[in-house]
Design a protein around this motif. Structure first.
Motif, PDB file in Angstrom:
ATOM      1  N   THR A  90       7.145  -2.755 -37.186  1.00 33.20           N
ATOM      2  CA  THR A  90       5.944  -3.019 -36.708  1.00 33.20           C
ATOM      3  C   THR A  90       5.892  -3.236 -35.103  1.00 33.20           C
ATOM      4  O   THR A  90       7.029  -3.836 -34.660  1.00 33.20           O
ATOM      5  N   ALA A  91       4.912  -2.752 -34.591  1.00 31.31           N
ATOM      6  CA  ALA A  91       4.703  -2.859 -33.057  1.00 31.31           C
ATOM      7  C   ALA A  91       3.614  -3.804 -32.958  1.00 31.31           C
ATOM      8  O   ALA A  91       2.660  -3.985 -33.686  1.00 31.31           O
ATOM      9  N   LEU A  92       3.880  -4.470 -31.608  1.00 28.59           N
ATOM     10  CA  LEU A  92       2.735  -5.380 -31.292  1.00 28.59           C
ATOM     11  C   LEU A  92       1.879  -4.608 -30.041  1.00 28.59           C
ATOM     12  O   LEU A  92       2.623  -4.063 -29.209  1.00 28.59           O
ATOM     13  N   LEU A  93       0.722  -4.434 -29.985  1.00 27.43           N
ATOM     14  CA  LEU A  93      -0.265  -3.721 -29.024  1.00 27.43           C
ATOM     15  C   LEU A  93      -1.039  -4.902 -28.498  1.00 27.43           C
ATOM     16  O   LEU A  93      -1.934  -5.579 -28.999  1.00 27.43           O
ATOM     17  N   VAL A  94      -0.757  -5.148 -27.221  1.00 29.10           N
ATOM     18  CA  VAL A  94      -1.198  -6.180 -26.473  1.00 29.10           C
ATOM     19  C   VAL A  94      -2.516  -5.639 -25.431  1.00 29.10           C
ATOM     20  O   VAL A  94      -2.255  -4.698 -24.597  1.00 29.10           O
ATOM     21  N   VAL A  95      -3.729  -5.810 -25.567  1.00 30.34           N
ATOM     22  CA  VAL A  95      -4.860  -5.787 -24.744  1.00 30.34           C
ATOM     23  C   VAL A  95      -5.641  -6.580 -24.388  1.00 30.34           C
ATOM     24  O   VAL A  95      -5.656  -7.993 -24.879  1.00 30.34           O
ATOM     25  N   PRO A  96      -6.315  -6.620 -23.046  1.00 30.70           N
ATOM     26  CA  PRO A  96      -7.083  -7.474 -22.744  1.00 30.70           C
ATOM     27  C   PRO A  96      -8.469  -7.898 -23.517  1.00 30.70           C
ATOM     28  O   PRO A  96      -8.402  -9.216 -23.747  1.00 30.70           O
ATOM     29  N   ALA A  97      -8.763  -7.231 -24.359  1.00 30.76           N
ATOM     30  CA  ALA A  97     -10.268  -7.686 -25.142  1.00 30.76           C
ATOM     31  C   ALA A  97     -10.598  -6.750 -26.288  1.00 30.76           C
ATOM     32  O   ALA A  97     -10.501  -5.469 -26.123  1.00 30.76           O
ATOM     33  N   LEU A  98     -10.787  -7.144 -27.270  1.00 32.10           N
ATOM     34  CA  LEU A  98     -11.009  -6.474 -28.523  1.00 32.10           C
ATOM     35  C   LEU A  98     -12.710  -5.854 -28.190  1.00 32.10           C
ATOM     36  O   LEU A  98     -12.873  -4.879 -28.948  1.00 32.10           O
ATOM     37  N   THR A  99     -13.448  -6.408 -27.662  1.00 38.83           N
ATOM     38  CA  THR A  99     -14.695  -6.280 -27.425  1.00 38.83           C
ATOM     39  C   THR A  99     -14.884  -4.958 -26.481  1.00 38.83           C
ATOM     40  O   THR A  99     -16.253  -4.375 -26.381  1.00 38.83           O
ATOM     41  N   ASN A 100     -14.041  -4.463 -25.775  1.00 47.45           N
ATOM     42  CA  ASN A 100     -14.068  -3.274 -24.787  1.00 47.45           C
ATOM     43  C   ASN A 100     -13.658  -2.024 -25.888  1.00 47.45           C
ATOM     44  O   ASN A 100     -12.760  -1.898 -26.496  1.00 47.45           O
ATOM     45  N   GLU A 101     -14.582  -1.224 -25.782  1.00 48.41           N
ATOM     46  CA  GLU A 101     -14.331   0.165 -26.824  1.00 48.41           C
ATOM     47  C   GLU A 101     -13.186   0.935 -26.224  1.00 48.41           C
ATOM     48  O   GLU A 101     -12.541   1.364 -27.065  1.00 48.41           O
ATOM     49  N   PHE A 102     -12.682   0.908 -25.010  1.00 48.55           N
ATOM     50  CA  PHE A 102     -11.687   1.586 -24.489  1.00 48.55           C
ATOM     51  C   PHE A 102     -10.544   1.189 -25.204  1.00 48.55           C
ATOM     52  O   PHE A 102      -9.741   2.108 -25.667  1.00 48.55           O
ATOM     53  N   PHE A 103     -10.109  -0.088 -25.425  1.00 47.97           N
ATOM     54  CA  PHE A 103      -9.043  -0.520 -25.942  1.00 47.97           C
ATOM     55  C   PHE A 103      -9.232  -0.416 -27.517  1.00 47.97           C
ATOM     56  O   PHE A 103      -8.085  -0.187 -28.109  1.00 47.97           O
ATOM     57  N   ALA A 104     -10.376  -0.332 -28.059  1.00 50.18           N
ATOM     58  CA  ALA A 104     -10.543   0.148 -29.620  1.00 50.18           C
ATOM     59  C   ALA A 104      -9.971   1.365 -29.626  1.00 50.18           C
ATOM     60  O   ALA A 104      -9.287   1.884 -30.864  1.00 50.18           O
ATOM     61  N   ARG A 105     -10.184   2.370 -28.577  1.00 48.39           N
ATOM     62  CA  ARG A 105      -9.856   3.672 -28.875  1.00 48.39           C
ATOM     63  C   ARG A 105      -8.283   3.857 -28.742  1.00 48.39           C
ATOM     64  O   ARG A 105      -7.669   4.665 -29.248  1.00 48.39           O
ATOM     65  N   VAL A 106      -7.909   3.040 -27.890  1.00 52.93           N
ATOM     66  CA  VAL A 106      -6.473   2.892 -27.547  1.00 52.93           C
ATOM     67  C   VAL A 106      -5.641   2.567 -28.859  1.00 52.93           C
ATOM     68  O   VAL A 106      -4.523   3.183 -29.299  1.00 52.93           O
ATOM     69  N   TYR A 107      -6.218   1.606 -29.400  1.00 52.55           N
ATOM     70  CA  TYR A 107      -5.567   1.047 -30.702  1.00 52.55           C
ATOM     71  C   TYR A 107      -5.565   2.281 -31.802  1.00 52.55           C
ATOM     72  O   TYR A 107      -4.774   2.374 -32.620  1.00 52.55           O
ATOM     73  N   ALA A 108      -6.611   2.946 -31.897  1.00 51.14           N
ATOM     74  CA  ALA A 108      -6.954   4.039 -32.911  1.00 51.14           C
ATOM     75  C   ALA A 108      -5.856   5.171 -32.537  1.00 51.14           C
ATOM     76  O   ALA A 108      -5.017   5.586 -33.792  1.00 51.14           O
ATOM     77  N   GLY A 109      -5.702   5.462 -31.571  1.00 51.41           N
ATOM     78  CA  GLY A 109      -4.573   6.575 -31.099  1.00 51.41           C
ATOM     79  C   GLY A 109      -3.244   5.870 -31.498  1.00 51.41           C
ATOM     80  O   GLY A 109      -2.288   6.563 -32.045  1.00 51.41           O
TER      81      GLY A 109
END
Length: 339
Positions: A73-92
């Protein structure tokens, strides 16, 4: 008479893979456990993988995790879920993780914007590694003294403690924006800057200043929260301020650019006839506004993919290169020569 219920086919085992590949079970474990380099020849390793694929073999992850002492299991830390950019980072990241039977837990900042706070106190024991973007200093400090590998995304490459960095060429993106506006003839520029204090926004500001140095261009700066309304008010005030009115607004992201476009219209002006506007990120919003935004497109999915791949490489004990991904200016209808 035959039964209506046929028994389920037996699940292939590592012994079946070993028999098909003509190797020992120990060799199968080394190859499928990611420990083959330096211990099993490349030809043999590929034969084992091909046999496993042909048989449809999948390891018993629960038992394997216990043997390896890992939760996969890896933890992905992002500033916000509401930002489309980070949603795409998560998908990748999640796509690469799934190919290696890993899971990705997402941890956004409780505030919705800005650096995430320390997520490690309760989660550390259940993690194999961390992938983080724009992480707070205190969160980084929480990793010191632990064996959790850290991969940083879009963050200062000089930041200590990271096993690998995956960055975007943000400075080049801002240079492309500046060169485009200068070529159109703009010499009065407003920088609508993010009020969030992170490395990536600092890079944008420095690159813009450097690209305009010696060009005879006047540059004003207004800051705003990453919000359409905040961008609107900041841009409106800057456009109405005394002195030569900016003919171009360079925005730190597309959300601020949408606010800037609204500010231009509120003042009875037009985009791009009176004021050109550029964004950064190339979110879906960039083509939803009218005119569509000239902006810098960022390969967000690749950021996530490279970040997860880097973490897997670190966990396998192999050297991990630092990555810098190219970005590209997309010219649309929001920029034109000044009137």
């Amino acid at each position: 008479m035959t039964s209506a219920h046929q028994p389920a086919p037996a699940r292939p085992t590592s012994r079946d893979v070993a028999r098909a590949a003509g190797v020992s079970q120990a060799t199968v474990s080394l190859v499928l456990g990611g420990k083959a380099p330096g211990r099993v020849s490349q030809t043999t390793a590929e034969r084992v993988r091909e046999s496993a694929r042909a048989l449809g073999y999948r390891p018993n992850l629960a038992a394997r995790s216990l043997r390896l002492g890992r939760t996969r299991t890896a933890l992905l830390v992002v500033p916000a879920l509401t930002n489309e950019f980070f949603a795409r980072v998560y998908a990748g990241a999640a796509g690469v993780a799934a190919e290696h039977d890993f899971g990705v837990v997402l941890y956004p900042s409780p505030d919705g914007t800005g650096p995430a706070k320390d997520p490690f106190a309760s989660a550390r024991a259940a993690l194999d590694g961390v992938i983080a973007s724009s992480m707070a200093t205190e969160a980084l400090g929480a990793l010191h003294g632990t064996d959790l590998p850290l991969v940083m995304l879009d963050s200062d490459p000089a930041e200590p403690g990271a096993a690998a960095h995956v960055n975007l060429d943000i400075a080049d993106g801002m240079r492309q924006v500046t060169e485009h506006l200068l070529a159109l003839g703009h010499r009065h520029v407003l920088h609508l800057a993010s009020a969030v204090d992170t490395w990536t926004f600092g890079v944008r500001a420095r690159a813009l200043h450097e690209a305009l140095r010696g060009t005879g261009t006047t540059l004003r700066t207004a800051t705003a929260a990453l919000d359409v309304r905040a961008g609107l008010h900041a841009a409106e005030a800057a456009l109405a301020a005394p002195g030569p009115r900016p003919t171009a607004i360079v925005c730190d992201d597309d959300v601020l650019a949408a606010g800037a476009c609204k500010a231009v219209r509120r003042l009875g002006l037009r985009v791009p006839d009176d004021v050109s506007v550029t964004g950064f990120d190339d979110l879906a919003l960039a083509t939803a506004v009218e005119p569509e935004l000239t902006t810098v497109t960022l390969p967000a999915e690749q950021v996530g993919e490279r970040g997860m791949a880097a973490l897997l490489t670190v966990l396998e004990g192999r050297p991990t290169p630092h990555h810098r991904l190219p970005v590209r200016l997309v010219v649309r209808g929001s920029t034109a020569p000044p009137a």
